[in-house]
Design a protein around this motif. Structure first.
Motif, PDB file in Angstrom:
ATOM      1  N   GLY A  10       0.846  -1.607  -0.114  1.00  0.00           N
ATOM      2  CA  GLY A  10      -0.070  -0.453   0.046  1.00  0.00           C
ATOM      3  C   GLY A  10       0.835   1.470   0.279  1.00  0.00           C
ATOM      4  O   GLY A  10       1.024   2.286  -0.727  1.00  0.00           O
ATOM      5  N   THR A  11       1.781   1.027   0.254  1.00  0.00           N
ATOM      6  CA  THR A  11       2.425   2.210   0.690  1.00  0.00           C
ATOM      7  C   THR A  11       3.465   2.469  -0.534  1.00  0.00           C
ATOM      8  O   THR A  11       3.463   3.161  -0.998  1.00  0.00           O
ATOM      9  CB  THR A  11       4.005   2.124   1.696  1.00  0.00           C
ATOM     10  OG1 THR A  11       3.505   2.032   3.127  1.00  0.00           O
ATOM     11  CG2 THR A  11       4.562   3.256   2.217  1.00  0.00           C
ATOM     12  N   LEU A  12       4.041   1.643  -1.060  1.00  0.00           N
ATOM     13  CA  LEU A  12       4.338   1.585  -2.690  1.00  0.00           C
ATOM     14  C   LEU A  12       3.481   2.089  -2.978  1.00  0.00           C
ATOM     15  O   LEU A  12       4.175   3.636  -3.842  1.00  0.00           O
ATOM     16  CB  LEU A  12       5.481   0.397  -3.003  1.00  0.00           C
ATOM     17  CG  LEU A  12       6.789  -0.111  -2.058  1.00  0.00           C
ATOM     18  CD1 LEU A  12       6.675  -1.288  -2.231  1.00  0.00           C
ATOM     19  CD2 LEU A  12       7.237   1.179  -1.888  1.00  0.00           C
ATOM     20  N   GLY A  13       2.500   1.384  -3.248  1.00  0.00           N
ATOM     21  CA  GLY A  13       1.374   2.098  -4.506  1.00  0.00           C
ATOM     22  C   GLY A  13       1.430   3.185  -4.268  1.00  0.00           C
ATOM     23  O   GLY A  13       0.994   4.227  -5.286  1.00  0.00           O
ATOM     24  N   GLN A  27       9.355   8.174 -12.113  1.00  0.00           N
ATOM     25  CA  GLN A  27       8.930   7.298 -12.318  1.00  0.00           C
ATOM     26  C   GLN A  27       9.564   6.080 -13.135  1.00  0.00           C
ATOM     27  O   GLN A  27       8.849   5.307 -12.652  1.00  0.00           O
ATOM     28  CB  GLN A  27       7.940   8.244 -13.622  1.00  0.00           C
ATOM     29  CG  GLN A  27       6.773   8.792 -12.950  1.00  0.00           C
ATOM     30  CD  GLN A  27       5.717   9.072 -14.092  1.00  0.00           C
ATOM     31  OE1 GLN A  27       5.434   8.654 -14.627  1.00  0.00           O
ATOM     32  NE2 GLN A  27       5.666  10.911 -14.354  1.00  0.00           N
ATOM     33  N   HIS A  28      10.310   6.506 -13.437  1.00  0.00           N
ATOM     34  CA  HIS A  28      11.392   5.035 -14.000  1.00  0.00           C
ATOM     35  C   HIS A  28      11.699   4.647 -13.101  1.00  0.00           C
ATOM     36  O   HIS A  28      12.339   3.676 -12.960  1.00  0.00           O
ATOM     37  CB  HIS A  28      12.325   5.765 -14.760  1.00  0.00           C
ATOM     38  CG  HIS A  28      13.365   5.068 -15.507  1.00  0.00           C
ATOM     39  ND1 HIS A  28      12.539   3.706 -15.798  1.00  0.00           N
ATOM     40  CD2 HIS A  28      14.366   4.181 -14.994  1.00  0.00           C
ATOM     41  CE1 HIS A  28      13.699   2.602 -17.014  1.00  0.00           C
ATOM     42  NE2 HIS A  28      15.050   3.272 -16.208  1.00  0.00           N
ATOM     43  N   GLU A  29      12.394   5.603 -11.842  1.00  0.00           N
ATOM     44  CA  GLU A  29      12.961   4.637 -10.998  1.00  0.00           C
ATOM     45  C   GLU A  29      12.099   4.315  -9.813  1.00  0.00           C
ATOM     46  O   GLU A  29      12.461   3.300  -9.432  1.00  0.00           O
ATOM     47  CB  GLU A  29      13.946   5.713 -10.528  1.00  0.00           C
ATOM     48  CG  GLU A  29      14.951   6.470 -10.837  1.00  0.00           C
ATOM     49  CD  GLU A  29      15.983   5.236 -10.990  1.00  0.00           C
ATOM     50  OE1 GLU A  29      16.480   4.379 -10.281  1.00  0.00           O
ATOM     51  OE2 GLU A  29      16.696   5.580 -11.605  1.00  0.00           O
ATOM     52  N   LEU A  30      11.588   4.919  -9.715  1.00  0.00           N
ATOM     53  CA  LEU A  30       9.815   3.487  -8.736  1.00  0.00           C
ATOM     54  C   LEU A  30       9.149   2.421  -9.590  1.00  0.00           C
ATOM     55  O   LEU A  30       9.071   1.758  -8.857  1.00  0.00           O
ATOM     56  CB  LEU A  30       8.631   4.902  -8.846  1.00  0.00           C
ATOM     57  CG  LEU A  30       9.682   6.418  -7.461  1.00  0.00           C
ATOM     58  CD1 LEU A  30       8.428   7.121  -7.321  1.00  0.00           C
ATOM     59  CD2 LEU A  30       9.855   5.499  -6.201  1.00  0.00           C
ATOM     60  N   ALA A  31       9.005   2.531 -10.964  1.00  0.00           N
ATOM     61  CA  ALA A  31       8.423   1.720 -11.520  1.00  0.00           C
ATOM     62  C   ALA A  31       9.785   0.347 -11.164  1.00  0.00           C
ATOM     63  O   ALA A  31       8.873  -0.686 -11.839  1.00  0.00           O
ATOM     64  CB  ALA A  31       8.447   1.976 -12.529  1.00  0.00           C
ATOM     65  N   THR A  32      10.693   0.319 -11.450  1.00  0.00           N
ATOM     66  CA  THR A  32      11.511  -0.614 -11.362  1.00  0.00           C
ATOM     67  C   THR A  32      11.486  -1.360  -9.574  1.00  0.00           C
ATOM     68  O   THR A  32      12.240  -1.857  -9.483  1.00  0.00           O
ATOM     69  CB  THR A  32      13.314  -0.271 -11.012  1.00  0.00           C
ATOM     70  OG1 THR A  32      13.576   1.576 -10.146  1.00  0.00           O
ATOM     71  CG2 THR A  32      13.093   0.574 -12.780  1.00  0.00           C
ATOM     72  N   VAL A  33      10.886  -0.328  -8.655  1.00  0.00           N
ATOM     73  CA  VAL A  33      11.153  -1.477  -7.284  1.00  0.00           C
ATOM     74  C   VAL A  33       9.664  -2.530  -7.070  1.00  0.00           C
ATOM     75  O   VAL A  33       8.766  -2.775  -8.594  1.00  0.00           O
ATOM     76  CB  VAL A  33      10.266  -0.212  -6.206  1.00  0.00           C
ATOM     77  CG1 VAL A  33      10.318  -0.501  -4.763  1.00  0.00           C
ATOM     78  CG2 VAL A  33      11.047   1.160  -6.865  1.00  0.00           C
TER      79      VAL A  33
END
Length: 384
Positions: A10-13, A27-33
């Motif tokens: 939930g937090t990551l989302g 956004q690209h960095e977060l998408a790799t999480v």
């Protein structure tokens, strides 16, 4: 652990959603999480469509017990809930008048039998005497001291004696037969003051008391057979053709969490014109488990198969998301999420039928769905 994973998801989302309008590099960095998720493989399973109906259980064998004769009740030997065997004594009626009637019938029969015996002996003697006289007359004719006329008179006397014998004996025998019938009836009536169970079962109710006057129109007890139970249920006529005699059903008694096996015993071929329904009779299957029981008069739900069983795709109902008139799931391909619209069908327990949109090779996410977006990186921490 599961709560922690959901919290992280939930937090990551939330972070990713918040950054939806942020810098593309962010956004690209977060998408790799990579987010932890729980997944399940889409499977094909055999399902049996059913509909639930209700009714009251009743004994297949049930009867109101009445005496065959009238009289005062002098003994009631069973109480509601008592088990009885076929032929067990339930109640006794006063038999003074019946006893007196039977004694009178027995005495009359005895007198008639004595009279018949005497009559048979007397008429036999009369016939024997006439035949002896005829024989002597014939001998006298041979010696010339009697004529042919004398012989004819003697023969007429024999015929008269035999006719009288047959008539008197027949009348006496008829009288005996009538009195035997009366004595048999009175003896049966005397026995009928003892009221017995017509079949093995359980006493459901006692509807009279000692000292009350009872007649063949009175009900003393009601008796049911607890091991032979059926449940009539009203079924829409549109389903009548799809319900097959002998089909297995599941019965759930009211106030119970344990279902009982049953079967469709019959379904009426006519419908009630005012309701458009017909009656299906459900009978319990034999079982040895005393806890799997239902009592006459108890309310119960019955799951009836209304369509042939079929193979279909099933996923956990928790995997479905319904938003703004759209129904979809998130699948996982190459560790990436994909929003997949689906057409959902009926629910079976915790599973939902999928009519269109998925294949058995698909993997569906079942937890943390509302934090997901298209194309997110995920990894499965639990897979079924």
């Amino acid at each position: 652990m599961k709560l922690l994973l959901l919290f992280l998801a939930g937090t990551l989302g939330a972070v990713i959603s918040w950054n939806a309008s942020a810098d593309p590099e962010v956004q690209h960095e977060l998408a790799t999480v990579s987010m932890p998720v729980q997944t399940v493989s889409v499977s094909r399973s055999q399902i049996q469509p059913t509909e639930t109906f209700s009714g009251f259980a009743r004994g297949i064998r049930h009867a109101d017990i009445s005496p065959k004769v009238s009289g005062s009740v002098i003994a009631l030997l069973k109480e509601p809930g008592d088990s009885v065997q076929s032929g067990d004594l339930l109640a006794i009626l006063d038999g003074n008048e019946l006893i007196a009637g039977n004694q009178s019938a027995s005495l009359s029969l005895s007198a008639a039998l004595t009279s018949l015996d005497r009559m048979e002996k007397y008429t036999k003697q009369q016939v024997d005497a006439a035949e002896t006289a005829l024989s002597k007359t014939k001998d006298d004719r041979k010696r010339g001291i009697a004529t042919d006329k004398d012989v004819r008179v003697a023969e007429d006397a024999v015929r008269t004696a035999k006719k009288l014998r047959d008539t008197e004996n027949a009348q006496a025998a008829a009288s005996v037969a009538a009195l035997q019938g009366s004595e048999t009836i009175s003896r049966a009536a005397l026995e009928n003051r003892f009221v017995r169970a017509p079949f093995s079962g359980i006493v459901a109710t006692k509807q009279t008391s000692v000292g009350s006057f009872a007649s063949p129109n009175s009900v003393l007890y009601s008796l049911v057979s607890p091991n032979d139970i059926e449940i009539p249920v009203s079924v829409p006529i549109r389903l009548a053709a799809s319900i097959q005699k002998g089909s297995s059903v599941s019965i759930l008694p009211e106030h119970s969490n344990q279902s009982i096996d049953g079967e469709v015993f019959s379904i009426a071929p006519v419908a009630n014109p005012s309701t458009g329904e017909t009656i299906a009779i459900i009978r319990l299957l034999a079982h040895d488990d005393p806890s799997s029981t239902i009592f006459p008069g108890q309310y119960a739900s019955v799951e009836l198969p209304t369509e042939p069983s079929r193979d279909t795709l099933l996923i956990p109902d928790s995997a479905l998301i319904r938003q703004y008139g759209e129904t979809f799931v998130f699948t996982v391909t190459d560790s990436k999420t994909h929003k997949q619209p689906v057409v959902a069908g009926n629910q079976y327990g915790d599973s939902r039928e999928i009519l269109n949109g998925l294949d058995i090779s698909d993997t569906v996410i079942t937890e943390g769905l509302h934090s997901l977006q298209e194309g997110m990186s995920v990894y499965a921490v639990h897979h079924e």
